[in-house]
Structure formats: C-alpha cells, structure tokens
Design a protein around this motif. Sequence first.
Motif, PDB file in Angstrom:
ATOM      1  N   TYR A  29       0.723  -1.200   0.312  1.00  0.00           N
ATOM      2  CA  TYR A  29      -0.096  -0.132  -0.034  1.00  0.00           C
ATOM      3  C   TYR A  29       1.079   1.078   0.005  1.00  0.00           C
ATOM      4  CZ  TYR A  29      -3.641  -3.175   1.612  1.00  0.00           C
ATOM      5  OH  TYR A  29      -4.550  -4.294   1.737  1.00  0.00           O
ATOM      6  N   ALA A  53       2.034 -10.788  14.868  1.00  0.00           N
ATOM      7  CA  ALA A  53       1.807  -9.421  15.631  1.00  0.00           C
ATOM      8  C   ALA A  53       1.014  -8.610  14.950  1.00  0.00           C
ATOM      9  CB  ALA A  53       3.035  -8.554  15.938  1.00  0.00           C
ATOM     10  N   ASN A  54       0.276  -7.553  15.526  1.00  0.00           N
ATOM     11  CA  ASN A  54      -0.591  -6.491  14.796  1.00  0.00           C
ATOM     12  C   ASN A  54       0.273  -5.887  13.559  1.00  0.00           C
ATOM     13  OD1 ASN A  54      -1.585  -5.539  18.046  1.00  0.00           O
ATOM     14  ND2 ASN A  54      -2.711  -6.662  16.561  1.00  0.00           N
ATOM     15  N   LYS A  58      -1.721 -10.824   8.356  1.00  0.00           N
ATOM     16  CA  LYS A  58      -2.793 -11.766   8.073  1.00  0.00           C
ATOM     17  C   LYS A  58      -4.177 -11.318   7.525  1.00  0.00           C
ATOM     18  CE  LYS A  58      -2.984 -11.829  12.974  1.00  0.00           C
ATOM     19  NZ  LYS A  58      -2.184 -10.606  13.215  1.00  0.00           N
ATOM     20  N   HIS A 214      -5.523 -13.912  18.481  1.00  0.00           N
ATOM     21  CA  HIS A 214      -4.590 -13.526  19.405  1.00  0.00           C
ATOM     22  C   HIS A 214      -4.382 -14.243  20.602  1.00  0.00           C
ATOM     23  CE1 HIS A 214      -2.816 -10.582  16.802  1.00  0.00           C
ATOM     24  NE2 HIS A 214      -3.891  -9.983  16.528  1.00  0.00           N
ATOM     25  N   ARG A 406       3.615   2.725   9.550  1.00  0.00           N
ATOM     26  CA  ARG A 406       4.785   2.887   8.382  1.00  0.00           C
ATOM     27  C   ARG A 406       4.827   4.036   7.525  1.00  0.00           C
ATOM     28  NH1 ARG A 406       5.739  -3.431   7.253  1.00  0.00           N
ATOM     29  NH2 ARG A 406       3.493  -3.484   7.823  1.00  0.00           N
ATOM     30  N   ALA A 415      -5.780   2.816   7.370  1.00  0.00           N
ATOM     31  CA  ALA A 415      -4.894   2.051   6.695  1.00  0.00           C
ATOM     32  C   ALA A 415      -4.144   1.190   7.792  1.00  0.00           C
ATOM     33  CB  ALA A 415      -4.037   2.699   5.889  1.00  0.00           C
ATOM     34  N   LEU A 416      -4.182   1.402   9.060  1.00  0.00           N
ATOM     35  CA  LEU A 416      -3.655   0.630  10.019  1.00  0.00           C
ATOM     36  C   LEU A 416      -4.338  -0.954  10.207  1.00  0.00           C
ATOM     37  CD1 LEU A 416      -3.054   2.947  12.956  1.00  0.00           C
ATOM     38  CD2 LEU A 416      -1.569   2.251  11.188  1.00  0.00           C
ATOM     39  N   GLY A 418      -5.757  -3.799  12.407  1.00  0.00           N
ATOM     40  CA  GLY A 418      -6.847  -3.712  13.417  1.00  0.00           C
ATOM     41  C   GLY A 418      -6.377  -3.635  14.893  1.00  0.00           C
ATOM     42  N   ASN A 420      -3.485  -2.291  15.857  1.00  0.00           N
ATOM     43  CA  ASN A 420      -3.231  -0.829  15.941  1.00  0.00           C
ATOM     44  C   ASN A 420      -4.117   0.141  15.812  1.00  0.00           C
ATOM     45  OD1 ASN A 420      -0.080  -1.042  15.992  1.00  0.00           O
ATOM     46  ND2 ASN A 420      -0.264  -2.008  13.930  1.00  0.00           N
TER      47      ASN A 420
HETATM   48  N1  LIG Z   1      -5.891  -0.252   2.934  1.00  0.00           N
HETATM   49  C1  LIG Z   1      -4.681  -0.117   3.516  1.00  0.00           C
HETATM   50  N2  LIG Z   1      -3.859   1.140   3.199  1.00  0.00           N
HETATM   51  C2  LIG Z   1      -2.577   1.297   3.648  1.00  0.00           C
HETATM   52  N3  LIG Z   1      -2.009   0.069   4.522  1.00  0.00           N
HETATM   53  C3  LIG Z   1      -2.734  -1.075   4.870  1.00  0.00           C
HETATM   54  C4  LIG Z   1      -4.103  -1.003   4.349  1.00  0.00           C
HETATM   55  N4  LIG Z   1      -4.595  -2.096   4.862  1.00  0.00           N
HETATM   56  C5  LIG Z   1      -3.608  -2.803   5.625  1.00  0.00           C
HETATM   57  N5  LIG Z   1      -2.518  -1.857   5.585  1.00  0.00           N
HETATM   58  C6  LIG Z   1      -1.214  -2.252   6.164  1.00  0.00           C
HETATM   59  O1  LIG Z   1      -1.167  -3.632   5.982  1.00  0.00           O
HETATM   60  C7  LIG Z   1      -0.217  -3.983   7.266  1.00  0.00           C
HETATM   61  C8  LIG Z   1      -0.892  -5.511   7.368  1.00  0.00           C
HETATM   62  O2  LIG Z   1      -2.140  -5.418   7.862  1.00  0.00           O
HETATM   63  P1  LIG Z   1      -3.006  -6.476   8.244  1.00  0.00           P
HETATM   64  O3  LIG Z   1      -4.409  -5.847   8.458  1.00  0.00           O
HETATM   65  O4  LIG Z   1      -2.975  -7.544   7.232  1.00  0.00           O
HETATM   66  O5  LIG Z   1      -2.456  -6.861   9.611  1.00  0.00           O
HETATM   67  P2  LIG Z   1      -2.795  -8.142  10.611  1.00  0.00           P
HETATM   68  O6  LIG Z   1      -1.994  -9.078  10.414  1.00  0.00           O
HETATM   69  O7  LIG Z   1      -4.308  -8.505  10.447  1.00  0.00           O
HETATM   70  O8  LIG Z   1      -2.811  -7.173  12.146  1.00  0.00           O
HETATM   71  P3  LIG Z   1      -4.036  -7.303  13.508  1.00  0.00           P
HETATM   72  O9  LIG Z   1      -3.609  -8.560  14.195  1.00  0.00           O
HETATM   73  O10 LIG Z   1      -3.822  -6.197  14.041  1.00  0.00           O
HETATM   74  O11 LIG Z   1      -5.316  -7.432  12.751  1.00  0.00           O
HETATM   75  C9  LIG Z   1      -0.360  -3.143   8.020  1.00  0.00           C
HETATM   76  O12 LIG Z   1       0.900  -2.359   8.359  1.00  0.00           O
HETATM   77  C10 LIG Z   1      -1.204  -2.112   7.739  1.00  0.00           C
HETATM   78  O13 LIG Z   1      -1.097  -0.671   8.089  1.00  0.00           O
END
Ligand SMILES: Nc1ncnc2c1ncn2[C@@H]1O[C@H](COP(=O)(O)OP(=O)(O)OP(=O)(O)O)[C@@H](O)[C@H]1O
Lengths: 512, 327, 327, 298
Positions: A29, A53-54, A58, A214, A406, A415-416, A418, A420
């Motif tokens: 992204y 981790a967050n 995933k 988690h 990031r 964009a974070l 969940g 975070n």
């Molecule tokens: N629409 C978006 N735009 C920009 N960045 C994104 C977008 N969706 C996800 N990301 C980024 O992609 C990365 C992976 O996110 P993802 O949601 O897959 O994490 P996760 O492993 O499911 O975490 P969590 O356990 O917190 O749910 C993160 O750094 C997130 O900020």
Amino acid sequence: MTQLEGGSAHAGQTSPTPLIQTRGIAKTYGAIAALKGVDVTFNRGEVHGLVGANGAGKSTLVRMLAGLEQPDSGQILIRGKSTEISSAVRASGLGFAFIHQELNLVGAFTASQNIMLGSHRGSAIALRRTDGIDPRAREVAHRIGIDFPLDRPVSQLTVHQQWLVSIARALVHDCELIAMDEPTASLDADESARLLKVARDLANQGVAVLFISHRLDEILQICDRVTAFRNGSVSMAITRADITREAIVEAIVGHELVSPRREEAPPSQRGRVVLEVDGLRAGRTLNGASLRLHEGELLGVAGLVGSGRTELARTIFGADGYDTGRMTLFGRDYVPRSIRDAIRNSIAYVSEERRAEALFLDLPITSNLHVATWAKRRFKRLPLISTRKAESDARRICRELGIVVRGGTRKPVGALSGGNQQKVVIGRWLEAQPRVLLLDEPTRGVDIGARAEIYARIRDIARSGMSVIVISSEFEELLECDRVVIMSGGSTKGELSGDEITVKEMLRLCYS
Amino acid sequence: MTLPTYAGAGHRILSFLARYGTLVVLALMIIGFGAASPAAFLSERNLINVLNQSALLAIVSGGLTYVLVAGQFDLSFANVISLSGILSVGLIERSGWPIAGAIAAALAVAVVVGLANGFLVAYVRVNAIVATLGTSTVLLGVNFIYSNGAPITVSAGGFTNIARDRILGIPAPVLIMAAVLLVLWVALNRTLLGHHLQAIGSNPAAARLAGVGVGRATVAAFVVVGVCAAIGGVILSARIGSGMVTAGDGFLLSAFAASFLGASVVRDGQFHIVGTIVGVLIVSIAANGLAIMGAQSYAQYLVQGLILLIAVALSTTSRRILGQQVS
Amino acid sequence: MTLPTYAGAGHRILSFLARYGTLVVLALMIIGFGAASPAAFLSERNLINVLNQSALLAIVSGGLTYVLVAGQFDLSFANVISLSGILSVGLIERSGWPIAGAIAAALAVAVVVGLANGFLVAYVRVNAIVATLGTSTVLLGVNFIYSNGAPITVSAGGFTNIARDRILGIPAPVLIMAAVLLVLWVALNRTLLGHHLQAIGSNPAAARLAGVGVGRATVAAFVVVGVCAAIGGVILSARIGSGMVTAGDGFLLSAFAASFLGASVVRDGQFHIVGTIVGVLIVSIAANGLAIMGAQSYAQYLVQGLILLIAVALSTTSRRILGQQVS
Amino acid sequence: STDGPAGNRGDGGARTLGIVQFSGDDVYSNSALNGAAKYAESQGWKTITVDAKGSVDGANAAMENLITRGVDALLVSVFPSSALSSGAASAAEAQIPVANWGGGLGNGVKFAADTALGDEIARRVVEDMMGHGDLLALGYRPGLPCQNREAALDKVLAGTEVKVTKQQITIPGAATSASEATLGWLASHQPQGQPIAVWACFDDPATGVASALRQAGRNDVLSYGLNGTAPALELVRKGELTATLWIDGPAQGQDLAKLLMQHLKDPTSVKSQVIGGTTKVIDRSNVESFLAEHPELR
Ligand SMILES: Nc1ncnc2c1ncn2[C@@H]1O[C@H](COP(=O)(O)OP(=O)(O)OP(=O)(O)O)[C@@H](O)[C@H]1O
Ligand SMILES: Nc1ncnc2c1ncn2[C@@H]1O[C@H](COP(=O)(O)OP(=O)(O)OP(=O)(O)O)[C@@H](O)[C@H]1O
Ligand SMILES: [Mg+2]
Ligand SMILES: [Mg+2]
C-alpha cells in the motif's frame, strides 16, 4: 481443556492437491509492504492457524482470498489452478466463506436477513420474500447458541450479538474454505468454546478452516498447523506435533515474552475513593450496579456477555441515562448530564466497538489521536492549532504505545491493522489524562506483545493517580487487576481482590 | 521493499493522476483555451476578469464546504444569496439605511437562517435535505413579501462600488474572496471547530463519544454557509446593481459542482477549501473560456458536463487501478 | 415488559406521532383545505384532478426512491424527463415515427442514461452527485442539439391522448401511475434486487462483503429512475402538448422533497415507495389546496415550506422525546 | 485565428456583435436576437452569442467576457438593464454601445426594444369578458416585460368589475407551474354564467394554461398569452388558446442592430431610445391568414 479429536494425522497427505496454495503473494500500500512474497497452503480437513503481531499481514491475506484485495504479484492456486479472485461474489462462488476482522452488518436488516444476505440464488427479479426467519438461519443460530430473536433488526442488538450474527452468516454457506479473522475476540468463554467446536467439526467434515487469533490457548487447542507472520513474511510454519506456546510466542514476537507480574497493592496502601456507584438502575439493562474505585487502582469488571458492563460504563460516561441510583466522584455528587459533562469531570471511555464508535477511518492518525485533546495542540498565544505540535505529539504517542505507523501519522487510520487501530483509540484517551479511565474490551484484537505494552503503560499512568476500570470478557486479562467486581444480570454480584482473583473464581461468581 | 512488477513509469503516472488528476484537467483547460485564443483568454485583463467572476462562487462554495465537511447538506443558501441582496438594497433604497448598516442587517438575517437550519438538523434531527429545502421555500416566500417579486434597483453609487472598486488593479470582490477563503481555510484546518467538523463528518457517533459538541459545531457550519451566502449576495447585488428574487438561483448547482469537484483534489472524497477553490476555478474558467470562444449553448453544456466528469473520473479511475480506493 | 414511568396517554400519543406524524400532517391538510373550501376542494372532480396532477411526480419520485434506497443520488432525472419528452415528440413530429416506436425510443435512451450514470457511480466510483450533475449537463446539451432550444409541438392527436384518455372516469396518467408504483413496490419489497438495494443503501461495505453484486444492483437503480423519468417525460409532453428543453426542471426539487418526506413516514429515515407516495400527496395537495384558496405566491411558498418542515419535524421530535432515535 | 484582440475596433476589419441570450431555450427572445444577428451578418459583421442560462450574474459575466474578447457592440435580451450594472459599466469603459431587447434603458444601456406592449391584449381580455367575471393573472415579476405587462393589465382592469386572482409562475418550469396554478384555481371557479378567463404574461405559461384547460375538460374558459410563439399560435389554431399578442421580435432585433451600427458610425447621430414594435392580436379568426404570411411560425 478437552482434547478434540483432530483429523490432523492424515490431513494434508490424503488430498492430492491442496485446496489453496499461494505462491509469492506480495501486496504493497503505497510505500508499505503488507505482504512480501508469502507461500502458504491451506488443506481440506485442517484447521490452519495464522498468528502474528498486529500489522503482520494476516488480515491482508484473508482479504485477498475474499476478493477484496488483489495481489501485486504472485499467484493463488485453487485446486491447483491459478485463479484470480476478482470480487467477493467470485470468492463466494468458489465456495469460500469469511468471518472478517471487523463487524460489517446491514443495520436496517434483521438478524435473519443478515445471516442470509448473499446466500440467495436465482433470478434477481423473480418474486420472493426475504422477510421472516429463514430455516437455515435458524439452524445455524442454534448451532452457535444464539438466544436472541432472529427477527430483530441488528441495529438494536448489542455489539456482541452482532458478532454472533456475523459468525452465523459465514457458517450458513456450504463452503470448502472458511476463514475466521479473530472470530472469538468478541465472544465469551462459553461461546468461544462452542465456536471452536464448530470449527473443528467443519474441518472434520473436510472443510479447510483458516483461523486467526491472538489468543494462544485457542491456537494450541484446535490448530493442526500454524503459520506465523512477521512483517509481511512467513516467519515460521509449524505442524501439529511442534505446536507449543513457546514456539508460537517466539515466532510472533521474535523473542520470549516475560509475562508482567502484578504488583501487590496491600489494602492499607489503597488510595482514597475516587468514584462510587451505588444501586444504579436503568431500564432493563442495569438493576442495581454498585462499585467503588480507588485512586491509582486497576479495577476489573468481569461478567458474561450481556451482563450490563458496557451499559454501566456508558452510564458513568454520560452516554446513556439512568433511572435511579447515585454516583459520587471525588466525594461530590456526580450526575452526568452528557458525555461532555463526563469529560469535563475527567472521565474517559474507550468503547468496545472501535470502528463504529471510536474511529474516523478516513481521517489521519493524528486527527484520530487528538480529537478529544485538540485544545492542547494550540500555539501558546494564538487560538490556533499548531500542526507541528500536533504531528510531533502524534509521533510521540505512537512511539509510546508501539503503534506501527509505517506511512507516517498523516495516513488515514483506516490503513492501520486492527490491533494498531485499537491502540490509537487507547492513546487518544490516555492523552486526555483522565482521572477515571473506563476501558471496554481494550485489548480486543491486540497481539500478546502489544497487550503487555498497553498494560504497562496503563500501570504507569495509574501510578500517577489515574484510576482505571477494565471490562473484559477475557478473564486472563483481568488477572492484571487489583480488584475485580463481577456483574451478572445488570447488577454487581461480588468482588475479588488480591489472590482471590482467579479465572475459576470469576467464572464461579458469574454463573452463581 | 521491492516494487511490484508492473511498477515503473506507468505506476508513477497513475499515482500522479490519482492525486492530481483534477489539477491536470484544470491545467489542460487553461492550456487549451489559451492556445485557442491567446490574445483574449490569456490577457491580464481576462485573468483578473476570471478571478473577479469566480469571487462570488468561491465565497459561497467555501461556505458550502463547511456543511459538506460536517456530513450535511444545504439547499437554502441560494435563497440566502437572493435575500441578502434584496434586503441590503431594499434597506438602502427604501428605508434610507446607511450602506454598512444594511449589509450588517443582511448578514444578521443570514446568521438567523443558519441558526434555524442548524437547529432543525442538529437538534430536531430533521434530515438536512428536507430541512434546508423547507427553509429555502420559506425564504422564497419572505423574499416575495419584502420585494413583491420585483427587482429593487440601486440608485446610490456607494453600494455598487463594492463590486467596482479596485485596489492596486485588483477588484474588491477578488480581495474579499481572498480574505474569506483565508479565514475559512484557517478555521477549518487550524481551529477546534474545524477539526471537530471533520470528525463529525467522518463518524458522528464516534465524535459524540469523543466529547465533540456535535450539535453546536453543526449549527456553526450552517451559520458559516449562511454568512458566506450573504456576503456573496451583497457582492452580487452590488455587481448587478439590484436585488432580485431569483438572483442567487444559478449558484445552487454550480456551488455543489465546485465543492464536489474539490473533493477529488488530492484527498480522496474529502471536502476541503483548497479543493473547492480548484473546483471553482474549473467551473469559472470553463464558462469564461467557452464564452470567449463563442461556443453555442449546446456545446457549452456538453463541454462543461464532460469536464466535470473527466476531472473527477481521472483521479478515481487512477485510484481504482492502483487499488487505493477505500471501499 | 414494563413501560417507563412517564407512560400513559402522553406516551401513546408520542408513539403514534413518531410513526404516523407525517400522515397526521397529510390528514390535517386535507381536513383544513376541505373546511376552507369544501365545494371546490372535496369535489370528486378535484380529487381526481389532484391524483392526475400527482401522477407525474409520483412516477418520478418512485424511481428516485430506488436510487435513494441504494444510498445514491440522482440529479439528472429532471433532464431525462425533458429529453424523453422532446425525443418522443420530435420522433413523431419530425421523423414520422409511430407513437409506440417513439415512446420506446425515449425509454431506450433513458435506459442508456441510467446505465451511464450507474457505470460512473458503481464502477468508475465517481461520487453520484458529481456524476449525475455531469450527465445532466451533458443531457441538456443533447436536448439543445436535438431541439435547438425550441419547443417541439405535438400536432398528432393520438399522442396527447396519453394524457387525456379516461378509463371508467379515471385519467390514463393515474392508471399508469398506479401500475408503475405497483411494479416499483413489488420489485423493491419482493425481489432479490430490491432486497439487495436496501442492503447496499444501509451498509454498502457489508453488502459487498456478503457477496452482493453491489455494482450491478446500483446500475439497476439508476436505470429504474431513468425509465421512470422517461415515462414521466412522455406523459408530461403529452399533457402540455409539446416537448421542451426545460419542461422537467421543476420536478428536480419536488421529487426530492416528496422522497425525503416519505422517508419520515412510519420508518425512520428509510426510503420506501409507500412513504414516497405520501410525500407526493403532501406536495401535490398543498399546491392544489393553496391554488384553490387563491393564496398569494408568497403565502404559497411560506405554507409549503412550513408544511414540509412540520411534517418531518413532528415525527422526528416525537421520536427524540421517546428516546427511540438511534443516534 | 478568428478572434480580434480587444481594442482593434474601427480599423476596417470585420466587426463583431456580441449577443447575450437570456436562456438558450427562450425561443421568443432568441428569435429577436436572431433577427439582429441576421441583419448584422448581412452587413458583413461577425456575431458571437453567449448563453447566460437565465442567471443575471451570468449575463454580467458574459458581457465582460465578450468585451474582453473584443466585440464592437453588445446586444442583451430580457435581463433588466438595471441589473446589468457591472457588465454595462465595463462596456462604457471600453466605449462599446449596449442595446437591450426587453430589458429597458438604464445603466448606460443606450437602446432598448419595448416588449411590454401589454395594453392591446389587456383591452381584448376585458372586452371578451364584457367587463365582469373572474380572471386569473399569471405573472412573473422578476422579469421586466412581465412586470410591465402586469402593470398594463392592472391599468386596463381598473374600474371594471373583473375580479382578479394573481399568481406568480416559476422559471424554469413555466408551463408546469402555470398548469398547476390554473387547475387549482379552476376547481374553485366552476362554470356559473359569468365569464372566466386566464391571462398569462407570456406564451410559455399560456401553453400550460391550455393544457390545464384540456385536463379539466373546460371549454368555458378564455385564455390569453403574449409574444406569438409557434406553439401558442398552434394552440390558437386548434382553438385551445383564445388569443395571443404577436410581437414582431425579429424586426425589433433588426432595428436594434441598426441603431447600434449607426451609433458606431457617428455617436451623435442617434439618441438613446426605446423602440416600439409591430403587434397584432391573433385569435381564431385571423390565425390561418397570419400563419400564411409568417410560415416561419408554423
Ligand atoms: N488499505 C490500506 N492502506 C494502507 N495500508 C494498509 C491498508 N490495509 C492494511 N494496511 C497495512 O498493511 C499491514 C498489514 O495489515 P493487516 O491488517 O493484514 O495486519 P494483521 O496481521 O491483520 O494485524 P492485526 O492483528 O492487528 O489485525 C499493516 O501495516 C497495515 O497498516
Ligand atoms: N441497543 C440495545 N437494544 C436492546 N437491548 C440492549 C441494547 N443494548 C444493550 N441491551 C441489553 O442490555 C443488556 C446489557 O448489555 P451490555 O452491552 O451493557 O452488556 P455487557 O455486559 O457489556 O456485554 P457485552 O460483552 O455484550 O458488551 C443485555 O441484556 C442486552 O441485551
Ligand atoms: Mg487483522
Ligand atoms: Mg460490552
């Protein structure tokens, strides 16, 4: 913890081609690489756990299988054939079902209509009725233990009930793959157990189950295979035999986690009473809730789902009214007339539903962090906000809470990942430096490492005089607390402190 | 951090268009009209002319942006434009008020309209479209009562000077526009009110739980658009030399066009003042350029419609291909 | 299930008003106008007259309701009304087409417009307000190209009969309205398309995740409003005996007023066909009653605006007091 | 290419007449402007037309834009000259003469065509009603011609026993709003032996009146319009409109163009003036012969 009979011994080996194979899946992204060349295999008849981790990536992988995102590069092989999953419709056509990480229900529809949405087949303009309770919805509801009427609009259900609806929707399909992205985050122990059993049963019937959580206990309990993600790559792939708690933690965090120990606070040292709630009654949800919160204390509120904990917190926060009862704050009568009134009285509330009730998804992380405290980001002599101050404060908060940003703090919070996002909401209210902080399911979706960090931070602030009420359905989490009150049926039923605080004792009081 | 395979030039162009597509259309328009009639279109006189003609729309659209940022809608500002024009001219001509007093009265009435709209929307919880449609109809009635439907003509010179005076060669309306837009920008981006409005527009329930005074901020947004419409109305009546019941009608759709065009500038789908300014320029320059080229009515409509669509579609399409669209 | 303490008569009245406030206003209007001029207003002839006058608005608002249900917006249907009128009359008068063929052509063009709007909104992801503002401007240009801005007069008798024929004393437009509304109601409440549109309007992300074909359904909604506008346009041009470039303009705001009024009928904030019908009746009866009473223009505007506000405010206020409002 | 930069007037090259339309769909005023354009072109001028789309601010802006482009004379339609303040001021500054068809003099507008001319049809209305009965007058006060026509009607009606109800129509949507107002009014004015009539201040609402009469099935009601547009004349021919006043707009346009040209040749040779126009009441008795003389209005 019952040993579920797994099909693990043979799963994976018997099917000649795996159901899904990803090859070098990458997704960025902007400048953020969410996935960097991921290879995983999902087999029929297996519960496949994804941990990390967050922000590890995933959900991004799940969203790709759901046709909501397209990989930048790499291939998804389905039954050995490279397939493009172009849309959610396509994904459901392939026989995939999903429980996504965030609630997504049609508020105006009934529970039954939500469960059945997307399962209707046939002509779009043929005459048919979609009201009433569909028998298939009823059957699934029964399977996962839904006890509320299915003809109620979901906008009138509690958040937790909405989650059950969301889960039921995924289960109503006859599917070959079901991907569950933190499905138990909003469930209580009973319901989680029931869902785990459902997942196991599905796997035994030959469905590929993808399970994200988690909660490591759950992973240990049902997964036949675990893949750990770190920073968008697979950090470890573990098969049944090698699944141990230590291995998983290691794979997620990269080092061993020292579980933070609760510092004993002897009763004599307990600070003065900050908030006292006495016999609060409100409609059908609260009937006689009482508690006492001391300065610098971490007070847990345990209870089964629907026991009125959220209602109690919202009432203290002035978001809902009450009929009778008394509240005292710092020794004075306290009658919250509005949320703003409560905030003026230094009370803060972190809601249990971050997306609907806390986040401004399209606004920058900075705005999300400062929404309640903009006044603090002003210039010294001007009534105007200093962008520089706002941004540097935002970066500081992110650093303190370990929020992984990031793309910078000006990126939209949507964009974070969940977890975070959850930290952003907590950071918002810590910044307001409340005297009383109400946390409703504060670590929902937060990874184990971050959870420890959050509690450490809350402890820090509590030491400087803030008092905290923690509502959690994950009783392990409440072990952190100095004291725990138990709620049931809208009233407080008992209190535990010190060594009495054990999961067993909490459960006993809940059901008593 | 390897770039995806299809990266490179194509990717960079798309990213550029996703952010700046609307601005690209504006630039192309200026280049196109400039090439078609360089002497007339690119003359200093005409550029000042365009700004002068944009002034009113910019002020009104800037105010409208506030309501849109707050997630609401206003259909009554066009009637406020007409009313404030009629009222200021009427008070001067019929009741012999001093110019400043008449303008102050017009602004005060606009504040009242804004308060009424805001109250209906934020506290009575009437849908903003119905509420402002209702007040706009009532306002039309008030306009008719005051003017009997007929235009009121300005005879005093002082009032029309508002539209005619120049400072350092720059027409007064342009200066007023600059001042108003500056205030609007600062208030939206550097004050509590502005940040609260953005929060409300993004998620009203969350804003409420974050302790934002949703009601008061919403009312403030409606007052802002009212006052901007009144300023616009005064300038308009000074410019045309009379107050008319229908004078403001034409601004309804063009202000919406400008603001929504603006929402596709740089930030995706969010309203902001700088975007609105770009939107206003696109609308005004299209009208000016086509008029200078002497295009037929049908061509004017076709081209303006297509410019609107292309300006927005360019950035949304690029975003979609890049997969950046937040669904 | 105990009622709260402040229950009793007051509570029951409030509950009633919360659900039926808009209908109460409609009833009060009928009673009021009936009492003021019983002979004229309540005559069978006038009641048929009111229905006949409502027919067009009802058809168009019914179509608009689809787009609103889907959470979208359409500003181009007024121009579709005009275009289909001009086109059908023009094809008959200028090109000698048979009446049925001309009408079919007008409907076909409306389908194309609906497809274009839907495509822009659902697939190019242009905001619906901008997209339909753009297409409406383009359509105006097309109208001008075809008609050169001048009305095209109907000379053949057959065509105007569409608006004039009566069956069992009921004018054809009323029958067409009844048929269209019936189809619209059934399709919205008893088909998968309608079900999906409601889901999309309530939560588009949820609908998409559930595997609803959001794009296709949205396009269908735009096609529906286009076709309804075209039916309305054909009736309108048959009624006024000519096709005109601006004939449909007056329907833009009144159709929105009717649909949004309808959204406060029984269900709070949801658009539905029965509600829209009530909204149409309120708008039409207000106009008719005031015209019968010979009210001055300003009074008409004042009263219509106030009726609109009261009709909605009554139910929202009651809901608020009851605390039923979901914030 | 074709556009001459500002300030090169009078150097012998082709001159340009700038025309500001009230609205692209206002057929009648546009026919008058056409008359002017045709004449100007016959004199070797170029013409350039801009559509103000009914917006008075747009009209002022259009005048300024045309001046910027470099026209030698300006012709505006319908907008009252009193509301063309800034456009006319720019024209005065650039020494460009302005004429207004239908908007009256004022603000430095040198020539105007009188399009009010409402007496004739007003007298006809009263005559047909034999001095008594009920009359619905559909006006549009924001427009100068309609304002004057309404005033003329009031003057003629003064002293008669005609009871007048006044309604304002809306633009856009003139025909529809006229039709609604008429239907409502008719419901409270049933045939009763007294004359009943509807007067509309121009032909577009008059077509709406005719459609209302048709819908209500009323053939006892007299109806009148002004301007003499093709659709109105067609209604007169079919007997659905009692009478309309034809005003020779194109000839007026031509006269205005002539005046502007004369002014450019020698500003002292022509006074500021309002020109009248040829008018004729057209009713069923003379519509066929009139249409034979004016095939362009068929
Ligand atoms: N629409 C978006 N735009 C920009 N960045 C994104 C977008 N969706 C996800 N990301 C980024 O992609 C990365 C992976 O996110 P993802 O949601 O897959 O994490 P996760 O492993 O499911 O975490 P969590 O356990 O917190 O749910 C993160 O750094 C997130 O900020
Ligand atoms: N909006 C609502 N509509 C209907 N009932 C509600 C609503 N909100 C809460 N309730 C009811 O009030 C009771 C308490 O709900 P509350 O959400 O406060 O419980 P909780 O202990 O916080 O549980 P949860 O873990 O689900 O948040 C439940 O029985 C629930 O059914
Ligand atoms: Mg996730
Ligand atoms: Mg809760």
